[in-house]
Write a protein that holds these residues in place. Structure first.
Motif: not given
Lengths: 116, 111
Positions: B94, B96-98
């Motif tokens: 993981r 930050p966004r995906q």
């Protein structure tokens, strides 16, 4: 009982038809995701949404559309423009994707779509 | 660039013998790492996660994984395989966004 539900479990579509796959969560998660899984492959991201009324394309968005009108719902429409839609579709949610969150995704049971 | 490599697409073990499923990653950040299990025609279930608190992570059903930053690895192990462990396993990183998924390792347990 908290979790993610997907319906239907199995779906059959004739060529040229649009179909909509349902995904609902009662975990109060902000972020929701749609993945496509083909035999022998990993998960490929179709669309994701970090907040209501906002969503972003993933790696394979062509031929798909989504909406996020409610926090708990993130339906996926497979349009006739998707040339090879037969696959297993998984919906997931997570608390959020901002900052340095370590939170995991929770997955629904999946919908298997077959084009006849 | 971020990526996840599962080094074996298929692993076969005998019941009662150790399991090792290998995962290497690359990330621009200090990542969160996860292992998920998927039984046929089911969703993914979280086995364990690494969040920088401890390098050896214990999960459900006797699985554990060790984060080795110098080797950029996060291998999944279990001391003794059970028939019910037969499934597909995914390593996930993981940022930050995906979330980024490996291509999966299919585990076969031989009675």
């Amino acid at each position: 009982d908290g979790g993610i539900t997907q319906s239907p479990k199995y779906l059959f579509r004739k060529e040229g038809q649009n179909v909509t796959l349902s995904c609902e969560q009662n975990l109060n998660h902000d972020a929701m995701y749609w993945y496509r899984q083909d035999p022998g492959q990993g998960l490929r991201l179709i669309y994701y949404s970090q907040i209501v009324n906002d969503f972003q394309k993933g790696d394979i968005a062509e031929g798909y559309s989504v909406s996020r009108e409610k926090k708990e719902s993130f339906p996926l429409t497979v349009t006739s423009a998707q040339k090879n839609p037969t696959a297993f579709y998984l919906c997931a949610s997570s608390i959020g994707t901002s900052g340095r969150s370590h939170n995991e995704q929770f997955f629904g049971p999946g919908t298997r779509l077959t084009v006849l | 660039a971020q990526s996840v490599t599962q080094l074996d697409s298929h692993v076969s073990v005998s019941e009662g013998t150790p399991v090792l499923l290998r995962c290497n990653y690359s990330s621009s950040y200090s990542p969160s790492l996860f292992w998920y299990v998927q039984h046929p025609n089911k969703g993914l279930q979280l086995l364990l996660k690494y969040t920088s608190a401890a390098t050896l992570v214990k999960g459900i059903n006797g699985f554990e994984a060790e984060f080795k930053k110098s080797e950029t690895s996060f291998h999944l192990t279990k001391p003794s395989a059970h028939m019910s462990d037969a499934a597909e396993y995914f390593c996930v990183v993981r940022e930050p966004r995906q979330f980024y998924f490996g291509t999966g390792t299919s585990l076969t347990v031989i009675p």
